[in-house]
Design an enzyme around this catalytic site. Structure first.
Site, PDB file in Angstrom:
ATOM      1  N   TYR A 147       0.819  -1.209   0.000  1.00 39.92           N
ATOM      2  CA  TYR A 147       0.000   0.000   0.000  1.00 39.92           C
ATOM      3  C   TYR A 147       0.858   1.266   0.000  1.00 39.92           C
ATOM      4  O   TYR A 147       0.451   2.288  -0.529  1.00 39.92           O
ATOM      5  CB  TYR A 147      -0.910   0.031   1.236  1.00 39.92           C
ATOM      6  CG  TYR A 147      -2.179  -0.762   1.094  1.00 39.92           C
ATOM      7  CD1 TYR A 147      -2.143  -2.140   0.973  1.00 39.92           C
ATOM      8  CD2 TYR A 147      -3.419  -0.131   1.092  1.00 39.92           C
ATOM      9  CE1 TYR A 147      -3.312  -2.867   0.851  1.00 39.92           C
ATOM     10  CE2 TYR A 147      -4.590  -0.849   0.977  1.00 39.92           C
ATOM     11  CZ  TYR A 147      -4.532  -2.212   0.852  1.00 39.92           C
ATOM     12  OH  TYR A 147      -5.695  -2.931   0.731  1.00 39.92           O
ATOM     13  N   ASP A 229      -2.431 -18.451   1.828  1.00 39.49           N
ATOM     14  CA  ASP A 229      -3.400 -19.156   0.968  1.00 39.49           C
ATOM     15  C   ASP A 229      -4.104 -20.270   1.750  1.00 39.49           C
ATOM     16  O   ASP A 229      -5.315 -20.453   1.656  1.00 39.49           O
ATOM     17  CB  ASP A 229      -2.738 -19.679  -0.321  1.00 39.49           C
ATOM     18  CG  ASP A 229      -1.431 -20.417  -0.097  1.00 39.49           C
ATOM     19  OD1 ASP A 229      -0.917 -20.417   1.046  1.00 39.49           O
ATOM     20  OD2 ASP A 229      -0.914 -21.018  -1.062  1.00 39.49           O
ATOM     21  N   ASP A 253      -6.115  -7.116   4.216  1.00 42.65           N
ATOM     22  CA  ASP A 253      -7.220  -6.542   3.449  1.00 42.65           C
ATOM     23  C   ASP A 253      -8.063  -7.666   2.858  1.00 42.65           C
ATOM     24  O   ASP A 253      -9.292  -7.669   2.957  1.00 42.65           O
ATOM     25  CB  ASP A 253      -6.674  -5.648   2.331  1.00 42.65           C
ATOM     26  CG  ASP A 253      -7.800  -5.019   1.524  1.00 42.65           C
ATOM     27  OD1 ASP A 253      -8.759  -4.523   2.150  1.00 42.65           O
ATOM     28  OD2 ASP A 253      -7.737  -5.043   0.287  1.00 42.65           O
TER      29      ASP A 253
HETATM   30  C1  IPM Z   1     -10.259  -1.523   3.840  1.00 41.29           C
HETATM   31  C2  IPM Z   1     -10.545  -0.941   2.483  1.00 41.29           C
HETATM   32  C3  IPM Z   1      -9.387  -0.036   2.070  1.00 41.29           C
HETATM   33  C4  IPM Z   1      -8.121  -0.870   2.046  1.00 41.29           C
HETATM   34  C5  IPM Z   1      -9.613   0.678   0.712  1.00 41.29           C
HETATM   35  C6  IPM Z   1     -10.874   1.498   0.727  1.00 41.29           C
HETATM   36  C7  IPM Z   1      -8.425   1.503   0.306  1.00 41.29           C
HETATM   37  O1  IPM Z   1     -10.759  -1.943   1.545  1.00 41.29           O
HETATM   38  O2  IPM Z   1     -10.153  -0.744   4.807  1.00 41.29           O
HETATM   39  O3  IPM Z   1     -10.139  -2.741   3.948  1.00 41.29           O
HETATM   40  O4  IPM Z   1      -7.827  -1.504   1.026  1.00 41.29           O
HETATM   41  O5  IPM Z   1      -7.416  -0.880   3.052  1.00 41.29           O
HETATM   42 MN    MN Z   2     -10.654  -3.934   2.337  1.00 37.48          MN
END
Ligand code: IPM
Ligand code: MN
Length: 368
Positions: A147, A229, A253
């Site tokens: 990220y 996985d 995520d």
């Molecule tokens: C989450 C969301 C976010 C992420 C998005 C909106 C950027 O999916 O908080 O899980 O990917 O972290």
């Molecule tokens: Mn998410």
């Protein structure tokens, strides 16, 4: 003098405002019952902020967050078509959410995956798998990895478009999230699933090295290593084996959305994002533009985020428990919401505000 807590309220986009409204009713009720004031500062964030100020994370919102004792944030984002109307860098995810996570240094994301026994029927898993309910704390590293790594886009010598993005962690970043996970395990069953991909990624190799070091300080915690996985499969086949799970940002995520799936709806997924100085609380799901403004969304994740805030930022553990209990009792009484049940399910389907009404009714009796 009543204790006063400053809460920055960022209702966000889509269903954000309507579910936030129900969450704020819960805070108002607690104010009536306890010697406490929640001084709420409602500010814009996300696409709504972009359209009114030209910035997805305006300075006024940054200031409100800086001054707050805790932040309550609704979901952000727009439909694909609406998103296209905003310059890429100001789209709510890139322009607001990720900068907020970085600015507040909220590296520890707690995502409770909880389905009490009485709500187990909402899970799409077979009854024999979930009859006892589900109770997992998924801990996701929130400000590192893919990220936030460097990103590059260009053209190769042969004229092919290419991209390169990097998964960066240093040992301090890894250690701090693992310490959080071990501490959480100590409060719970002392079983920690470490989720990684060390058969492929060297980031996971370093992660696991640091884990061995941190583990020395928590000899009572049993660590179970699992490849990410495989963890995806185990979440479906036997979710009850998990208590605390810890993982890097991207894995978290993906697996946390899968976790919403085994609960029956992402609408049941609140979360807490904790840093050394600041914390903010948000649903794990998106802004559901298709049902926005229709009074249909389930406000559970937003009200649950309030419960997490009461507990983790304000030490109001009993009140937080009462909020969870109030929400569960609404479901147990045969009510439900459209994301969880169909009209033919035998449950009475509630609107967003009716769910809020029922929660408040129940909470009224639980907090004396
Ligand atoms: C989450 C969301 C976010 C992420 C998005 C909106 C950027 O999916 O908080 O899980 O990917 O972290
Ligand atoms: Mn998410």
């Amino acid at each position: 003098m009543a204790e006063t807590y400053k809460v920055a309220v960022l209702a966000g986009d889509g269903i954000g405002p309507e579910i936030t409204q129900q969450a704020l009713r819960v805070l108002r009720l607690i104010e009536q019952k306890r010697d406490v004031v929640f001084a709420c500062d409602e500010v814009e964030f996300g696409a709504a902020a972009y359209f009114s100020t030209g910035k997805a994370f305006p300075d006024a919102t940054k200031k409100a967050c800086d001054e707050a004792d805790a932040i309550l944030k609704g979901p952000i984002g727009l439909s694909h078509e609406e998103s296209e109307k905003i310059p890429v860098e100001e789209r709510p995810e890139r322009g607001a959410l990720l900068p907020m996570r970085r600015r507040l240094n909220t590296y520890a994301n707690f995502r409770p995956i909880s389905l009490p026994k009485g709500m187990a029927h909402f899970s799409p898993l077979k009854p024999e798998i979930v009859s006892e309910g589900i109770d997992i704390m998924l801990i996701r590293e929130l400000i590192g990895g893919l990220y936030f790594g460097s990103k590059e886009r260009g053209e190769t010598e042969e004229g092919l478009r290419y991209v390169k993005e990097s998964l960066d962690y240093d040992e301090q970043q890894i250690r701090q999230i693992l310490v959080v996970a071990f501490k959480e395990s100590m409060k719970r069953k002392k079983i920690l699933h470490n989720i990684h991909k060390s058969n492929v990624l060297i980031s996971s190799v370093l992660w696991n090295e640091v884990l061995e070091e941190v583990a020395l300080d928590y000899p009572e915690v049993r660590v179970i290593h699992m490849l990410v996985d495989a963890a995806a499969t185990h979440l479906c086949l036997n979710p009850c084996q998990f208590d605390v799970m810890v993982m890097e940002n991207m894995f978290g995520d993906i697996l946390s959305d899968q976790a919403g799936g085994i609960l029956g709806s992402l609408g049941l997924m609140p979360s807490a994002c904790i840093g050394p100085d600041k914390a903010y609380y948000e649903p794990s799901h998106g802004s559901a533009p298709d049902i926005a403004g229709k009074n249909l969304a389930n406000p559970y994740s937003m009200i649950g985020s309030v419960a997490l805030m009461l507990d983790m930022s304000f030490g109001m553990t009993e009140e937080a428990k009462a909020v969870w209990q109030a929400m569960q009792s609404v479901f147990q009484a045969g009510f439900s919401t459209g994301d969880l049940s169909s009209a033919s399910s035998g449950n009475t389907l509630l609107s967003t505000s009716e769910f809020g009404d029922k929660v408040l009714e129940s909470l009224e009796g639980l907090i004396v």
